[in-house]
Motif scaffolding. Structure first.
Motif, PDB file in Angstrom:
ATOM      1  N   GLU A 171       0.861  -1.173   0.000  1.00  0.00           N
ATOM      2  CA  GLU A 171       0.000   0.000   0.000  1.00  0.00           C
ATOM      3  C   GLU A 171       0.898   1.223   0.000  1.00  0.00           C
ATOM      4  O   GLU A 171       1.815   1.325   0.812  1.00  0.00           O
ATOM      5  N   VAL A 172       0.655   2.133  -0.929  1.00  0.00           N
ATOM      6  CA  VAL A 172       1.471   3.333  -1.081  1.00  0.00           C
ATOM      7  C   VAL A 172       0.567   4.551  -0.956  1.00  0.00           C
ATOM      8  O   VAL A 172      -0.423   4.666  -1.668  1.00  0.00           O
ATOM      9  N   THR A 173       0.911   5.440  -0.022  1.00  0.00           N
ATOM     10  CA  THR A 173       0.202   6.712   0.104  1.00  0.00           C
ATOM     11  C   THR A 173       1.181   7.826  -0.232  1.00  0.00           C
ATOM     12  O   THR A 173       2.331   7.563  -0.577  1.00  0.00           O
ATOM     13  N   LEU A 174       0.758   9.056  -0.094  1.00  0.00           N
ATOM     14  CA  LEU A 174       1.648  10.177  -0.387  1.00  0.00           C
ATOM     15  C   LEU A 174       2.802  10.264   0.605  1.00  0.00           C
ATOM     16  O   LEU A 174       3.848  10.828   0.303  1.00  0.00           O
ATOM     17  N   THR A 175       2.629   9.704   1.797  1.00  0.00           N
ATOM     18  CA  THR A 175       3.656   9.840   2.838  1.00  0.00           C
ATOM     19  C   THR A 175       4.200   8.525   3.373  1.00  0.00           C
ATOM     20  O   THR A 175       5.100   8.524   4.199  1.00  0.00           O
ATOM     21  N   ASP A 176       3.681   7.384   2.935  1.00  0.00           N
ATOM     22  CA  ASP A 176       4.086   6.107   3.522  1.00  0.00           C
ATOM     23  C   ASP A 176       4.012   4.986   2.489  1.00  0.00           C
ATOM     24  O   ASP A 176       3.148   5.004   1.604  1.00  0.00           O
ATOM     25  N   ILE A 177       4.902   4.005   2.633  1.00  0.00           N
ATOM     26  CA  ILE A 177       4.881   2.807   1.800  1.00  0.00           C
ATOM     27  C   ILE A 177       4.913   1.609   2.735  1.00  0.00           C
ATOM     28  O   ILE A 177       5.799   1.498   3.574  1.00  0.00           O
TER      29      ILE A 177
END
Length: 50
Positions: free
Chosen positions: A29-35
């Protein structure tokens, strides 16, 4: 005909990217601030070289 390219993690359109197997098992799961990868997987980022 030209192809229109969209930034994958454009915050105006998407909140996260989820990578899954065809069976629905979440791999990452990849968000704008975390992977966050699943156990046994890793994420590698490639920097842009000028």
């Amino acid at each position: 005909m030209s192809e229109e390219k969209v930034r994958v993690l454009n915050e105006d359109f998407y909140s996260k990217l989820v990578v899954e197997t065809e069976e629905g098992k979440k791999i990452a799961e990849v968000t704008l601030t975390d992977i966050t990868p699943a156990d046994g997987y890793r994420i590698r980022l490639t920097p842009k070289y000028n």
